[in-house]
Design a protein around this motif. Sequence first.
Motif, PDB file in Angstrom:
ATOM      1  N   UNK A 526      -0.841   4.799  -8.565  1.00  0.00           N
ATOM      2  CA  UNK A 526       0.487   4.936  -7.971  1.00  0.00           C
ATOM      3  C   UNK A 526       0.360   4.561  -6.497  1.00  0.00           C
ATOM      4  N   UNK A 527       1.167   3.606  -6.059  1.00  0.00           N
ATOM      5  CA  UNK A 527       1.045   3.070  -4.700  1.00  0.00           C
ATOM      6  C   UNK A 527       2.296   3.442  -3.909  1.00  0.00           C
ATOM      7  N   UNK A 528       2.093   4.084  -2.771  1.00  0.00           N
ATOM      8  CA  UNK A 528       3.183   4.435  -1.862  1.00  0.00           C
ATOM      9  C   UNK A 528       2.837   3.914  -0.467  1.00  0.00           C
ATOM     10  N   UNK A 529       3.858   3.603   0.297  1.00  0.00           N
ATOM     11  CA  UNK A 529       3.606   3.052   1.633  1.00  0.00           C
ATOM     12  C   UNK A 529       4.570   3.651   2.637  1.00  0.00           C
ATOM     13  N   UNK A 530       4.119   3.663   3.880  1.00  0.00           N
ATOM     14  CA  UNK A 530       4.931   4.038   5.039  1.00  0.00           C
ATOM     15  C   UNK A 530       4.676   3.006   6.132  1.00  0.00           C
ATOM     16  N   UNK A 531       5.704   2.730   6.925  1.00  0.00           N
ATOM     17  CA  UNK A 531       5.570   1.752   8.007  1.00  0.00           C
ATOM     18  C   UNK A 531       6.172   2.374   9.264  1.00  0.00           C
ATOM     19  N   UNK A 532       5.315   2.667  10.233  1.00  0.00           N
ATOM     20  CA  UNK A 532       5.771   3.307  11.465  1.00  0.00           C
ATOM     21  C   UNK A 532       5.253   2.510  12.653  1.00  0.00           C
ATOM     22  N   UNK A 533       5.852   2.776  13.790  1.00  0.00           N
ATOM     23  CA  UNK A 533       5.355   2.233  15.050  1.00  0.00           C
ATOM     24  C   UNK A 533       5.262   3.370  16.061  1.00  0.00           C
ATOM     25  N   UNK A 534       4.319   3.224  16.986  1.00  0.00           N
ATOM     26  CA  UNK A 534       4.181   4.196  18.077  1.00  0.00           C
ATOM     27  C   UNK A 534       4.664   3.505  19.340  1.00  0.00           C
TER      28      UNK A 534
END
Length: 739
Positions: A526-534
């Motif tokens: 099961x593949x989950x992703x998050x995309x954030x920036x600092x």
Amino acid sequence: MSNIPTTPERNQAQNKRRYTTSPSPKVYRNGIPGILSNRTMNSDNPNSSSIDRRSLDGQANITSTGIKSIISRMPSSLNGANSNGTSFSGSGSKSNHLTSFYNEQMKELNDLQDTLAKKKAKLDGLRDIVSNGKEEFNETKLKWDKLRDSKVAKEQQLKVKQNEMAKLKETIEARKKFLEEGHKLHLQQMEVENQTKINKLINEYKEKIEEVKKVKIKKFEDERDNLSKEVDSIKSKIDKNDVTLAQLMKELNEKYDKIKEDWLNEYQLEWKKNIEINETYSKEIDEINKDIKENLEPKKLAKEKELENLKERIIDVEKILHDRRDKKSHLEAKIKEREIKLQDNKDRQEELKQYISKTESDLKEINDILIKEETLRRSLHNELQELRGNIRVFCRIRPPLPKIEDPDTSHIKVKPFDDNNGIQAMEVIKSNNYTAGSGNNNNAPQQFKFDKIFDIGEQNSEVFKEVGQLVQSSLDGYNVCIFAYGQTGSGKTFTMLNPGDGIIPSTISHIFNWIENLKERGWEYKIECQFVEIYNENIVDLLRNGGGENTTTGNGKCEIRHDHENETTSITNVTTCQLDSKDSVGKVLQRATKLRSTASTESNEHSSRSHSIFIIHLHGHNNLTNEVSHGILNLVDLAGSERIHSSQVSGDRLRETQNINRSLSCLGDVIHALNTPDRNGKRHVPFRNSKLTYLLQYSLTGNSKTLMFVNISPSNSHLNETINSLRFASKVNSTKIGK
């Protein structure tokens, strides 16, 4: 000597006598060897020190050499020594003179004692450091020898396993080929049997048809004979009964006349109708005749020709049939032979069935072996990655920008890869123009060594060949970080996010391809992703306002939460997307790219003003062995490092640049702290100094794997920033993560 650490000064009574075999110094009081009296020193010489400096045996710490030098300076009238200068004699007046002389020289003796004590303490400290260094060096050398032997053994084991796998594949291919040939032979035999049965059935049907035909003909002949007999009997009866026949003829004539009249009336009516019908039929007949002449007659002729051809073919067929009958006898003999062979084939078929069942059991065992080999492969792959280094640094040189930068890159020289040491070196030469501007005339080349260097002509696909092994580690359940570091405009975003062949798209393709292969061994992912920036030390969700079935969002500030027991990290109020296919990733990257913070500076027209982090969670479960793995892959595109005076920013851009440089500096501090040994668990790593390092805390420690790409520009005008980036990367490359 000022930089060499020294041991702290301790009480003279606690100093140990190390690394010396000289006896304790002697002290004289009133001309007799013994202990100096504090009362005598204080009464006779008030300016002298009242401190009684003693060694471990309770005697004053004065060397015999110092005593002899003092005695040699005494007046001969006061010196009552004998010829060897070791004993004293005389009256009480001489003893008093000697005592006063000692009191006068006591200050000098105390200074000499302090100097000797300090030098001895320094010497003892240096000797301790040297002995500790030797011990650490021997321990390190022993560990290195063990690691090298272990690496050789693991490589040999890996080669043996690869040879075994190759042999297994060859055996499976041979078995498959043998089974396919057996199946083909069996099909051919079945076709021959079916054709024989069909021919037999045709002959039986023909015989039955002939029998039925004969029965029907006989039946019709019998009926015809019976009818002819009845007709003859009726004719005989008519000839014998004329009167009856005349009466019957009269009645029949009357009935016939009446019927004829009625029939004529009806016939007139029907005649009119029939005329109309005849006209209609005549028209239809004309049309039919026309159709017959135009269409049917040519077809008739064609059919007649076909019939003639068929007759000729029948003749030929009869000839062939005759020949076939002749061959039939031969075929019957062959059939008997084939029946014998068929029986042999049946026996062979039973053997093949047994072989197939055995092969299926062998394949099942091979599948179990492959499952175990996958577990062993994961372990060996992790050991191999640890031997290569849990922190690795790759360098990539982007091509010069056409019509903007000087195409001459002779000041950067990349050396061939060193297979013996597993490193690659490069040299950077400062040109005369560069050194003249900086006031430095040293043109000696600066050398840097990394795990791999990608030159100007190498593409993203070649880069990913080296990255794929770390992606595999994340699938095996380890935390992996891949950084793209370098000055602004050095090609970091191209390396990480270029559509089609960037590290992130190639990583997703590799993950889905490998997951498809692992399904045969019982693994489901099961593949989950998050995309954030600092951005300015604030975490921003780049997938916000998306929505959808596979998306979970929250409202509020994004904060980092650590589970220290399980060593996991989560971010509150951030969008999590489930990845079902390769195509779904492209939409996620497009949406995140549009929301990322960029701005124009003097260094780069489209400079990234934040650190972007693409976090992939890989949850794996093996239905056959109930194994579970959870790996995290962090793909980080760092903001470009740049100097404020070169970027010439102000206001918000200045604040952004300051935060970027501060977070990169914190990253360097963390990596430097990780390189220090953790003695008794007291090592401090400043993860909290930056949101970037705090978020990646558990991906930079333990069994995690880290890869940093240092991207540099080949332009001579950027040489200062290039050297700074390479120096930072060299420090990172020297870091070893401890488990």
